[in-house]
Design a protein around this motif. Structure first.
Motif, PDB file in Angstrom:
ATOM      1  N   THR A  40       0.855  -1.185   0.000  1.00 28.88           N
ATOM      2  CA  THR A  40       0.000   0.000   0.000  1.00 28.88           C
ATOM      3  C   THR A  40       0.888   1.231   0.000  1.00 28.88           C
ATOM      4  O   THR A  40       1.754   1.385   0.861  1.00 28.88           O
ATOM      5  N   TRP A  41       0.663   2.090  -0.970  1.00 26.37           N
ATOM      6  CA  TRP A  41       1.443   3.316  -1.106  1.00 26.37           C
ATOM      7  C   TRP A  41       0.508   4.497  -0.900  1.00 26.37           C
ATOM      8  O   TRP A  41      -0.513   4.614  -1.569  1.00 26.37           O
ATOM      9  N   ASP A  42       0.836   5.369   0.039  1.00 25.87           N
ATOM     10  CA  ASP A  42       0.004   6.521   0.363  1.00 25.87           C
ATOM     11  C   ASP A  42       0.421   7.726  -0.460  1.00 25.87           C
ATOM     12  O   ASP A  42       1.589   8.101  -0.462  1.00 25.87           O
ATOM     13  N   VAL A  43      -0.554   8.322  -1.143  1.00 24.05           N
ATOM     14  CA  VAL A  43      -0.323   9.562  -1.889  1.00 24.05           C
ATOM     15  C   VAL A  43      -0.979  10.670  -1.069  1.00 24.05           C
ATOM     16  O   VAL A  43      -2.182  10.669  -0.868  1.00 24.05           O
ATOM     17  N   THR A  44      -0.152  11.589  -0.571  1.00 24.26           N
ATOM     18  CA  THR A  44      -0.634  12.627   0.337  1.00 24.26           C
ATOM     19  C   THR A  44      -0.441  14.005  -0.280  1.00 24.26           C
ATOM     20  O   THR A  44       0.655  14.346  -0.707  1.00 24.26           O
ATOM     21  N   GLU A  45      -1.523  14.761  -0.302  1.00 20.05           N
ATOM     22  CA  GLU A  45      -1.466  16.135  -0.799  1.00 20.05           C
ATOM     23  C   GLU A  45      -1.229  17.084   0.370  1.00 20.05           C
ATOM     24  O   GLU A  45      -1.752  16.861   1.459  1.00 20.05           O
ATOM     25  N   SER A  46      -0.461  18.126   0.141  1.00 22.39           N
ATOM     26  CA  SER A  46      -0.290  19.169   1.152  1.00 22.39           C
ATOM     27  C   SER A  46      -0.097  20.497   0.432  1.00 22.39           C
ATOM     28  O   SER A  46       0.273  20.541  -0.736  1.00 22.39           O
ATOM     29  N   ASN A  47      -0.395  21.542   1.135  1.00 24.11           N
ATOM     30  CA  ASN A  47      -0.263  22.877   0.567  1.00 24.11           C
ATOM     31  C   ASN A  47       0.561  23.739   1.512  1.00 24.11           C
ATOM     32  O   ASN A  47       0.431  23.651   2.721  1.00 24.11           O
ATOM     33  N   THR A  48       1.414  24.556   0.920  1.00 27.05           N
ATOM     34  CA  THR A  48       2.163  25.540   1.679  1.00 27.05           C
ATOM     35  C   THR A  48       1.719  26.909   1.176  1.00 27.05           C
ATOM     36  O   THR A  48       0.990  26.987   0.178  1.00 27.05           O
ATOM     37  N   PRO A  49       2.126  27.965   1.809  1.00 24.67           N
ATOM     38  CA  PRO A  49       1.736  29.292   1.309  1.00 24.67           C
ATOM     39  C   PRO A  49       2.207  29.564  -0.120  1.00 24.67           C
ATOM     40  O   PRO A  49       1.594  30.348  -0.835  1.00 24.67           O
ATOM     41  N   SER A  50       3.265  28.879  -0.554  1.00 31.68           N
ATOM     42  CA  SER A  50       3.804  29.182  -1.884  1.00 31.68           C
ATOM     43  C   SER A  50       3.480  28.152  -2.951  1.00 31.68           C
ATOM     44  O   SER A  50       3.597  28.453  -4.135  1.00 31.68           O
ATOM     45  N   ARG A  51       3.090  26.918  -2.575  1.00 30.36           N
ATOM     46  CA  ARG A  51       2.851  25.911  -3.612  1.00 30.36           C
ATOM     47  C   ARG A  51       2.090  24.703  -3.088  1.00 30.36           C
ATOM     48  O   ARG A  51       2.037  24.463  -1.890  1.00 30.36           O
ATOM     49  N   ALA A  52       1.559  23.929  -4.027  1.00 27.65           N
ATOM     50  CA  ALA A  52       0.939  22.641  -3.705  1.00 27.65           C
ATOM     51  C   ALA A  52       2.016  21.570  -3.771  1.00 27.65           C
ATOM     52  O   ALA A  52       2.988  21.699  -4.511  1.00 27.65           O
ATOM     53  N   ARG A  53       1.841  20.517  -2.987  1.00 23.97           N
ATOM     54  CA  ARG A  53       2.816  19.426  -2.960  1.00 23.97           C
ATOM     55  C   ARG A  53       2.087  18.098  -2.877  1.00 23.97           C
ATOM     56  O   ARG A  53       0.979  18.021  -2.370  1.00 23.97           O
ATOM     57  N   VAL A  54       2.755  17.048  -3.333  1.00 22.10           N
ATOM     58  CA  VAL A  54       2.265  15.680  -3.189  1.00 22.10           C
ATOM     59  C   VAL A  54       3.456  14.814  -2.803  1.00 22.10           C
ATOM     60  O   VAL A  54       4.548  14.989  -3.336  1.00 22.10           O
ATOM     61  N   SER A  55       3.222  13.899  -1.865  1.00 24.67           N
ATOM     62  CA  SER A  55       4.271  12.955  -1.507  1.00 24.67           C
ATOM     63  C   SER A  55       3.713  11.543  -1.588  1.00 24.67           C
ATOM     64  O   SER A  55       2.513  11.330  -1.428  1.00 24.67           O
ATOM     65  N   VAL A  56       4.586  10.596  -1.867  1.00 26.02           N
ATOM     66  CA  VAL A  56       4.210   9.186  -1.921  1.00 26.02           C
ATOM     67  C   VAL A  56       5.030   8.475  -0.852  1.00 26.02           C
ATOM     68  O   VAL A  56       6.252   8.627  -0.802  1.00 26.02           O
ATOM     69  N   GLY A  57       4.337   7.736  -0.001  1.00 23.27           N
ATOM     70  CA  GLY A  57       5.023   7.037   1.084  1.00 23.27           C
ATOM     71  C   GLY A  57       4.452   5.653   1.284  1.00 23.27           C
ATOM     72  O   GLY A  57       3.461   5.263   0.667  1.00 23.27           O
ATOM     73  N   THR A  58       5.084   4.920   2.160  1.00 22.07           N
ATOM     74  CA  THR A  58       4.652   3.554   2.442  1.00 22.07           C
ATOM     75  C   THR A  58       3.426   3.563   3.338  1.00 22.07           C
ATOM     76  O   THR A  58       3.292   4.403   4.218  1.00 22.07           O
ATOM     77  N   GLY A  59       2.531   2.589   3.098  1.00 21.67           N
ATOM     78  CA  GLY A  59       1.302   2.525   3.870  1.00 21.67           C
ATOM     79  C   GLY A  59       1.115   1.233   4.638  1.00 21.67           C
ATOM     80  O   GLY A  59       0.192   1.121   5.433  1.00 21.67           O
ATOM     81  N   ASP A  60       1.980   0.264   4.402  1.00 27.36           N
ATOM     82  CA  ASP A  60       1.885  -0.999   5.137  1.00 27.36           C
ATOM     83  C   ASP A  60       3.260  -1.662   5.202  1.00 27.36           C
ATOM     84  O   ASP A  60       4.239  -1.161   4.646  1.00 27.36           O
ATOM     85  N   TYR A  61       3.318  -2.786   5.912  1.00 27.44           N
ATOM     86  CA  TYR A  61       4.594  -3.467   6.110  1.00 27.44           C
ATOM     87  C   TYR A  61       5.222  -3.893   4.779  1.00 27.44           C
ATOM     88  O   TYR A  61       6.429  -3.736   4.576  1.00 27.44           O
ATOM     89  N   LYS A  62       4.408  -4.416   3.871  1.00 32.88           N
ATOM     90  CA  LYS A  62       4.934  -4.901   2.586  1.00 32.88           C
ATOM     91  C   LYS A  62       5.606  -3.762   1.804  1.00 32.88           C
ATOM     92  O   LYS A  62       6.673  -3.939   1.222  1.00 32.88           O
ATOM     93  N   ALA A  63       4.966  -2.602   1.806  1.00 33.06           N
ATOM     94  CA  ALA A  63       5.537  -1.450   1.113  1.00 33.06           C
ATOM     95  C   ALA A  63       6.805  -0.960   1.818  1.00 33.06           C
ATOM     96  O   ALA A  63       7.792  -0.620   1.163  1.00 33.06           O
ATOM     97  N   ARG A  64       6.798  -0.923   3.153  1.00 37.51           N
ATOM     98  CA  ARG A  64       7.998  -0.498   3.889  1.00 37.51           C
ATOM     99  C   ARG A  64       9.168  -1.432   3.615  1.00 37.51           C
ATOM    100  O   ARG A  64      10.301  -0.992   3.427  1.00 37.51           O
ATOM    101  N   GLU A  65       8.883  -2.728   3.581  1.00 35.50           N
ATOM    102  CA  GLU A  65       9.940  -3.699   3.302  1.00 35.50           C
ATOM    103  C   GLU A  65      10.488  -3.515   1.883  1.00 35.50           C
ATOM    104  O   GLU A  65      11.706  -3.529   1.660  1.00 35.50           O
ATOM    105  N   ALA A  66       9.586  -3.324   0.903  1.00 37.80           N
ATOM    106  CA  ALA A  66      10.012  -3.124  -0.481  1.00 37.80           C
ATOM    107  C   ALA A  66      10.859  -1.861  -0.616  1.00 37.80           C
ATOM    108  O   ALA A  66      11.871  -1.847  -1.316  1.00 37.80           O
ATOM    109  N   GLU A  67      10.468  -0.809   0.074  1.00 43.10           N
ATOM    110  CA  GLU A  67      11.229   0.440   0.016  1.00 43.10           C
ATOM    111  C   GLU A  67      12.586   0.279   0.694  1.00 43.10           C
ATOM    112  O   GLU A  67      13.604   0.738   0.186  1.00 43.10           O
TER     113      GLU A  67
END
Length: 82
Positions: A40-67
């Motif tokens: 499971t890979w988490d796609v997270t949106e965030s905003n700062t005063p100057s720009r929009a951002r997106v990050s992709v991170g691990t969401g479960d053990y299998k993804a953490r191990e693969a990373e």
């Protein structure tokens, strides 16, 4: 003859926070997550005063191990281009 270019800072910030840019970043993040494969890979949106951002991170053990063992997100990064 060189022309002087002036950038409108507020307009540039508005562009970097626009719904179109946010949608494009989300699309790219989802493509990276899909290319990363198993887990499971988490796609997270965030905003700062100057720009929009997106990050992709691990969401479960299998993804953490693969990373941790294969640097899966780095290998999947190319899927987010273009």
């Amino acid at each position: 003859m060189l022309e002087k270019v002036e950038i409108n800072d507020e307009a540039a910030r508005a562009l970097l926070r626009s719904p179109e840019v946010k949608a494009d970043l989300k699309r790219r993040g989802n493509r990276i997550a899909a290319a990363a494969g198993a887990g499971t890979w988490d796609v997270t949106e965030s905003n700062t005063p100057s720009r929009a951002r997106v990050s992709v991170g691990t969401g479960d053990y299998k993804a953490r191990e693969a990373e941790a063992t294969n640097r899966t997100l780095l290998r999947a990064l190319e899927a987010g281009r273009g």
